[in-house]
Design a protein around this motif. Structure first.
Motif, PDB file in Angstrom:
ATOM      1  N   MET A 153       0.849  -1.186   0.000  1.00  0.00           N
ATOM      2  CA  MET A 153       0.000   0.000   0.000  1.00  0.00           C
ATOM      3  C   MET A 153       0.890   1.243   0.000  1.00  0.00           C
ATOM      4  SD  MET A 153      -2.797  -1.173   2.884  1.00  0.00           S
ATOM      5  CE  MET A 153      -3.407   0.502   3.039  1.00  0.00           C
ATOM      6  N   ARG A 154       0.617   2.161  -0.904  1.00  0.00           N
ATOM      7  CA  ARG A 154       1.389   3.398  -0.998  1.00  0.00           C
ATOM      8  C   ARG A 154       1.255   4.183   0.313  1.00  0.00           C
ATOM      9  NH1 ARG A 154       2.474   6.327  -5.853  1.00  0.00           N
ATOM     10  NH2 ARG A 154       4.147   7.837  -5.418  1.00  0.00           N
ATOM     11  N   LEU A 155       2.366   4.759   0.756  1.00  0.00           N
ATOM     12  CA  LEU A 155       2.371   5.448   2.043  1.00  0.00           C
ATOM     13  C   LEU A 155       3.261   6.675   1.983  1.00  0.00           C
ATOM     14  CD1 LEU A 155       1.491   5.161   5.107  1.00  0.00           C
ATOM     15  CD2 LEU A 155       3.758   4.188   5.478  1.00  0.00           C
ATOM     16  N   LEU A 156       2.774   7.773   2.529  1.00  0.00           N
ATOM     17  CA  LEU A 156       3.591   8.954   2.786  1.00  0.00           C
ATOM     18  C   LEU A 156       3.839   9.039   4.289  1.00  0.00           C
ATOM     19  CD1 LEU A 156       2.293  11.996   0.685  1.00  0.00           C
ATOM     20  CD2 LEU A 156       4.386  10.674   0.352  1.00  0.00           C
ATOM     21  N   ALA A 157       5.093   9.221   4.678  1.00  0.00           N
ATOM     22  CA  ALA A 157       5.454   9.412   6.081  1.00  0.00           C
ATOM     23  C   ALA A 157       5.964  10.830   6.264  1.00  0.00           C
ATOM     24  CB  ALA A 157       6.522   8.404   6.495  1.00  0.00           C
ATOM     25  N   LEU A 158       5.330  11.573   7.145  1.00  0.00           N
ATOM     26  CA  LEU A 158       5.702  12.948   7.436  1.00  0.00           C
ATOM     27  C   LEU A 158       6.376  12.966   8.797  1.00  0.00           C
ATOM     28  CD1 LEU A 158       2.866  12.861   5.737  1.00  0.00           C
ATOM     29  CD2 LEU A 158       2.942  15.319   6.055  1.00  0.00           C
ATOM     30  N   ALA A 159       7.704  12.980   8.814  1.00  0.00           N
ATOM     31  CA  ALA A 159       8.474  12.856  10.050  1.00  0.00           C
ATOM     32  C   ALA A 159       8.463  14.169  10.822  1.00  0.00           C
ATOM     33  CB  ALA A 159       9.909  12.442   9.738  1.00  0.00           C
ATOM     34  N   ASP A 160       8.092  14.078  12.088  1.00  0.00           N
ATOM     35  CA  ASP A 160       8.072  15.255  12.947  1.00  0.00           C
ATOM     36  C   ASP A 160       8.126  14.830  14.405  1.00  0.00           C
ATOM     37  OD1 ASP A 160       7.979  17.901  13.694  1.00  0.00           O
ATOM     38  OD2 ASP A 160       5.805  18.085  13.490  1.00  0.00           O
ATOM     39  N   GLY A 161       9.078  13.932  14.730  1.00  0.00           N
ATOM     40  CA  GLY A 161       9.208  13.471  16.104  1.00  0.00           C
ATOM     41  C   GLY A 161       7.910  12.883  16.615  1.00  0.00           C
ATOM     42  N   PRO A 162       7.452  13.307  17.795  1.00  0.00           N
ATOM     43  CA  PRO A 162       6.215  12.738  18.354  1.00  0.00           C
ATOM     44  C   PRO A 162       4.967  13.108  17.560  1.00  0.00           C
ATOM     45  CG  PRO A 162       6.992  14.575  19.697  1.00  0.00           C
ATOM     46  CD  PRO A 162       8.081  14.278  18.702  1.00  0.00           C
ATOM     47  N   ARG A 163       5.083  14.042  16.631  1.00  0.00           N
ATOM     48  CA  ARG A 163       3.939  14.432  15.796  1.00  0.00           C
ATOM     49  C   ARG A 163       4.018  13.812  14.405  1.00  0.00           C
ATOM     50  NH1 ARG A 163       5.626  18.648  18.708  1.00  0.00           N
ATOM     51  NH2 ARG A 163       7.037  19.338  17.043  1.00  0.00           N
ATOM     52  N   THR A 164       4.802  12.764  14.268  1.00  0.00           N
ATOM     53  CA  THR A 164       4.931  12.067  12.990  1.00  0.00           C
ATOM     54  C   THR A 164       3.577  11.533  12.521  1.00  0.00           C
ATOM     55  OG1 THR A 164       7.249  11.471  13.280  1.00  0.00           O
ATOM     56  CG2 THR A 164       5.936  10.005  11.908  1.00  0.00           C
ATOM     57  N   LEU A 165       3.338  11.646  11.211  1.00  0.00           N
ATOM     58  CA  LEU A 165       2.077  11.201  10.629  1.00  0.00           C
ATOM     59  C   LEU A 165       2.339  10.221   9.488  1.00  0.00           C
ATOM     60  CD1 LEU A 165       0.267  14.667  10.315  1.00  0.00           C
ATOM     61  CD2 LEU A 165      -0.065  12.964  12.114  1.00  0.00           C
ATOM     62  N   LEU A 166       1.430   9.268   9.323  1.00  0.00           N
ATOM     63  CA  LEU A 166       1.411   8.371   8.171  1.00  0.00           C
ATOM     64  C   LEU A 166       0.122   8.624   7.405  1.00  0.00           C
ATOM     65  CD1 LEU A 166       2.535   4.954   9.751  1.00  0.00           C
ATOM     66  CD2 LEU A 166       3.969   6.824   8.902  1.00  0.00           C
ATOM     67  N   ARG A 167       0.248   8.762   6.074  1.00  0.00           N
ATOM     68  CA  ARG A 167      -0.918   9.029   5.247  1.00  0.00           C
ATOM     69  C   ARG A 167      -0.975   8.042   4.090  1.00  0.00           C
ATOM     70  NH1 ARG A 167      -2.489  11.390   9.023  1.00  0.00           N
ATOM     71  NH2 ARG A 167      -2.985  13.609   9.227  1.00  0.00           N
ATOM     72  N   SER A 168      -2.175   7.555   3.805  1.00  0.00           N
ATOM     73  CA  SER A 168      -2.377   6.694   2.645  1.00  0.00           C
ATOM     74  C   SER A 168      -2.368   7.537   1.385  1.00  0.00           C
ATOM     75  CB  SER A 168      -3.714   5.962   2.764  1.00  0.00           C
ATOM     76  OG  SER A 168      -4.788   6.857   2.518  1.00  0.00           O
ATOM     77  N   ARG A 169      -2.417   6.896   0.236  1.00  0.00           N
ATOM     78  CA  ARG A 169      -2.390   7.620  -1.036  1.00  0.00           C
ATOM     79  C   ARG A 169      -3.602   8.511  -1.213  1.00  0.00           C
ATOM     80  NH1 ARG A 169      -1.691   3.559  -5.530  1.00  0.00           N
ATOM     81  NH2 ARG A 169      -1.935   5.376  -6.877  1.00  0.00           N
ATOM     82  N   HIS A 170      -4.690   8.234  -0.484  1.00  0.00           N
ATOM     83  CA  HIS A 170      -5.890   9.057  -0.571  1.00  0.00           C
ATOM     84  C   HIS A 170      -6.039   9.981   0.633  1.00  0.00           C
ATOM     85  CE1 HIS A 170      -6.973   6.807  -4.081  1.00  0.00           C
ATOM     86  NE2 HIS A 170      -7.028   5.677  -3.411  1.00  0.00           N
ATOM     87  N   GLY A 171      -4.972  10.115   1.429  1.00  0.00           N
ATOM     88  CA  GLY A 171      -4.988  11.038   2.555  1.00  0.00           C
ATOM     89  C   GLY A 171      -5.482  10.447   3.854  1.00  0.00           C
ATOM     90  N   GLY A 172      -5.835   9.153   3.882  1.00  0.00           N
ATOM     91  CA  GLY A 172      -6.292   8.533   5.117  1.00  0.00           C
ATOM     92  C   GLY A 172      -5.193   8.493   6.168  1.00  0.00           C
ATOM     93  N   ASP A 173      -5.566   8.657   7.425  1.00  0.00           N
ATOM     94  CA  ASP A 173      -4.613   8.674   8.530  1.00  0.00           C
ATOM     95  C   ASP A 173      -4.348   7.248   9.012  1.00  0.00           C
ATOM     96  OD1 ASP A 173      -3.080   9.127  10.759  1.00  0.00           O
ATOM     97  OD2 ASP A 173      -4.411  10.628  11.634  1.00  0.00           O
ATOM     98  N   LEU A 174      -3.115   6.768   8.803  1.00  0.00           N
ATOM     99  CA  LEU A 174      -2.719   5.416   9.209  1.00  0.00           C
ATOM    100  C   LEU A 174      -1.770   5.450  10.398  1.00  0.00           C
ATOM    101  CD1 LEU A 174      -2.069   3.862   5.667  1.00  0.00           C
ATOM    102  CD2 LEU A 174      -4.169   3.800   7.027  1.00  0.00           C
ATOM    103  N   THR A 175      -1.616   6.608  11.030  1.00  0.00           N
ATOM    104  CA  THR A 175      -0.613   6.791  12.073  1.00  0.00           C
ATOM    105  C   THR A 175      -0.795   5.795  13.216  1.00  0.00           C
ATOM    106  OG1 THR A 175      -0.596   9.147  11.520  1.00  0.00           O
ATOM    107  CG2 THR A 175       0.457   8.494  13.578  1.00  0.00           C
ATOM    108  N   ARG A 176      -2.014   5.650  13.705  1.00  0.00           N
ATOM    109  CA  ARG A 176      -2.271   4.754  14.840  1.00  0.00           C
ATOM    110  C   ARG A 176      -2.452   3.306  14.395  1.00  0.00           C
ATOM    111  NH1 ARG A 176      -6.365   8.195  18.842  1.00  0.00           N
ATOM    112  NH2 ARG A 176      -4.940   9.953  19.188  1.00  0.00           N
ATOM    113  N   ASP A 177      -2.782   3.107  13.130  1.00  0.00           N
ATOM    114  CA  ASP A 177      -3.006   1.743  12.646  1.00  0.00           C
ATOM    115  C   ASP A 177      -1.703   0.959  12.512  1.00  0.00           C
ATOM    116  OD1 ASP A 177      -5.695   2.305  12.495  1.00  0.00           O
ATOM    117  OD2 ASP A 177      -5.669   2.758  10.355  1.00  0.00           O
TER     118      ASP A 177
END
Length: 315
Positions: free
Chosen positions: A39-63
């Motif tokens: 699955m395509r993934l964008l990772a936005l690194a920001d220490g404790p505020r790091t986010l993971l986003r799917s190709r359609h913008g879904g939030d996968l950070t906690r998943d």
């Protein structure tokens, strides 16, 4: 920071081509990498505020907490990585296992049993600097510098400029969960929403769009299938009967269209990209017989489905 994509228009994409010979002579010379079955993934690194986003913008950070923690700990803040989320089992990439985890009511609870990895193939921001206008070769060098100290679950995708090695990868990696190759021009910038890259896939499956189900929505018995043509979904046939376990798993991906007209035997659903077996012949632009359903691909958008004549691949 580049905006988080709300859909595939935020990502650079690849155009499907018939064979490896159609991927050479890209700007600056061609480099090839495996096309991972994930699955395509964008990772936005920001220490404790790091986010993971799917190709359609879904939030996968906690998943996928194991990937989130690794990015937060190993990647400097202000970095945005593009890659593929995968699950490996028995030495191969297992998309079915990844899909089971992603479709679970509590994906994070499966982390110990089905741990995910993040195979990175591009860096589009570093130290808060947008790298998308830079040529791919510069972005790749930046990625390898970043990855020098990485450990699992982070890794970089292999890359080669040798067409003979690329052909061997295409042949030999198919059994390891690699479903083809992606080709990139060394001088190409990262252009969101464009199909500057090229991809070659093994012709074992065809992507189609399911528009309706027979039987129960919670456990579909079969699918009505279509292809996008000039912005419209044109019916092309149906699937064969779907087994019990596959039907239950598929039911978790199906979204019925409220208020949409349905027949006595079929319920209309939100268009869902699915893979069916490629061994079914076509006649007059439609399937000559029902196709075997293989799996759903909810991470894909129907506009990404191409006509089957473009799926003839080879080396």
């Amino acid at each position: 920071m580049p905006p988080t994509p709300e859909d595939a228009s935020g990502l650079a994409l690849a155009r499907l081509v018939p064979g490896l010979g159609d991927t050479v002579d890209l700007p600056g010379g061609t480099a090839w990498e495996p096309k991972w079955d994930g699955m395509r993934l964008l990772a936005l690194a920001d220490g404790p505020r790091t986010l993971l986003r799917s190709r359609h913008g879904g939030d996968l950070t906690r998943d996928f907490p194991e990937v989130t923690r690794a990015v937060a700990a190993q990647v400097p803040a202000g970095t945005v990585l593009d890659g593929e989320l995968v699950v490996r089992r028995s030495g191969r990439v297992d998309y079915g296992a990844l899909q089971r985890r992603a479709s679970s009511a509590d994906p994070a609870a499966l982390a110990a049993h089905l741990p995910a990895g993040f195979v990175v193939f591009d860096v589009i921001q570093r130290a808060h600097v947008d790298l998308r206008p830079r040529p791919f070769i510069e972005r790749r060098i930046a990625l390898e510098e970043l990855a020098a100290g990485w450990a699992e679950p982070l890794s970089t995708s292999p890359l080669t400029g040798d067409v003979d090695l690329a052909a061997r990868w295409f042949r030999d990696l198919a059994g390891l969960g690699v479903d083809g190759l992606v080709a990139k021009g060394l001088d190409q910038p990262y252009r969101p929403g464009t199909r500057d890259w090229r991809k070659v896939k093994h012709r074992t499956a065809v992507d189609l769009v399911a528009t309706a189900v027979t039987g129960s929505v919670a456990q579909p018995g079969a699918l009505l299938l279509a292809l996008p043509v000039d912005g419209e979904l044109v019916p092309v046939g149906r699937s064969a009967s779907i087994g019990l376990s596959a039907g239950i798993a598929l039911g978790r991906q199906v979204v019925p269209l409220g208020g949409a007209p349905s027949s006595a035997i079929a319920t209309r659903i939100a268009p869902l990209v699915v893979e069916v077996s490629a061994d079914v012949p076509w006649s007059g632009g439609v399937l000559a017989r029902p196709a075997q359903f293989l799996r759903a691909r909810p991470e894909l958008h129907p506009v990404e489905v191409v006509e089957p004549d473009a799926l003839l691949v080879g080396c």
